[in-house]
Design a protein around this motif. Sequence first.
Motif, PDB file in Angstrom:
ATOM      1  N   ARG A  39      -0.502  -4.832  10.245  1.00 38.30           N
ATOM      2  CA  ARG A  39       0.169  -6.147  10.090  1.00 38.30           C
ATOM      3  C   ARG A  39       1.339  -5.921   9.886  1.00 38.30           C
ATOM      4  O   ARG A  39       2.150  -5.142   9.350  1.00 38.30           O
ATOM      5  N   LEU A  62       2.958  -9.352   4.117  1.00 40.30           N
ATOM      6  CA  LEU A  62       2.282  -8.748   2.880  1.00 40.30           C
ATOM      7  C   LEU A  62       3.137  -9.105   1.772  1.00 40.30           C
ATOM      8  O   LEU A  62       2.723  -9.017   0.589  1.00 40.30           O
ATOM      9  N   PRO A  96       0.726  -1.390   0.097  1.00 40.53           N
ATOM     10  CA  PRO A  96       0.011  -0.038  -0.136  1.00 40.53           C
ATOM     11  C   PRO A  96       0.844   1.246   0.048  1.00 40.53           C
ATOM     12  O   PRO A  96       2.032   1.327   0.458  1.00 40.53           O
ATOM     13  N   THR A 131      -1.205  -0.699   8.023  1.00 42.69           N
ATOM     14  CA  THR A 131      -1.931  -2.148   7.760  1.00 42.69           C
ATOM     15  C   THR A 131      -2.197  -2.760   9.005  1.00 42.69           C
ATOM     16  O   THR A 131      -3.330  -3.737   9.153  1.00 42.69           O
TER      17      THR A 131
END
Length: 296
Positions: A166, A171, A109, A164
């Motif tokens: 995370r 990712l 992202p 995120t």
Amino acid sequence: MLGPTGVGKTHISIRLAKHLNAPIVSSDSRQFYRELRIGTAAPTEEELREARHYFIGTHSIHDEYNSGQYELDVHALLEELFQRHDTVMLVGGSMMYVDAVCNGIDDIPTIDAATRAFWLDQYHNKGARFIQDELKRLDPDHYRQVDLNNHKRVLHALEVCSITGRPYSSLRTGLKKERPFRIIKIGLNRPREELYERINRRVDEMMADGLLAEAEQFFEYRHLNTLNTVGYKELYEYMEGKRSLQEAVDLIKQDTRRYAKRQLSWFNRDREVHWFHPDDEEEILRYVTRRQGCVG
């Protein structure tokens, strides 16, 4: 062809390129920068004449360039090269850049300005050790893999973790993109003592060839990410009075050996890599020729 720094990729790759009538595409991300010839052990003018090279000295230290853009640029180049050559050699040891060509880059992202500003402020006010510890807390897997001395990579991972919720490593799916060509992975390695001795000797040769003077030319740009790399950042600490010249040279050797260890840890996870000693030229050529004849 991949392998740790100092193992001898340039010499053997040129000899194989001649046998295979193949151009060489560099995947050494430091050799992209035309200003940094000595400290990156870039191929000499004579070596460049022996085999056609791409992505050597193609960018300036002031250019913003990353593995995602490299993936796009190399694949555009490969479309052209495969019209004239049956084989193209990708040669280098920059782990993410090799993966970018062979496997593709995961979609990460976009980082918003506020998140980027927050972590940059943390780095400036609390230092490199703080952001390294934060990465260890938020993403221990990536902490073990990333170059902790490259603060921009550490910051990027922290930014992704923040937006995120995370770990950055989660990712990075590892899912391979389809490629319209066959990939034969050759790894070069030497016994550890032999490799480390070559690294130490090469640093001494770089210093004798003028690495200090090369670094001095760009002292005012030492904040650039392209100069936050082994061989330059240690000398800038000497120029800033933080350590003696001998301490800086010893640290270059140490940091280079550590980088080689990280490279090997990364590449050893890839079961598709077939490993050779760089002196085994005939064996490497036979292996490549045999694999080229395989169907599928």
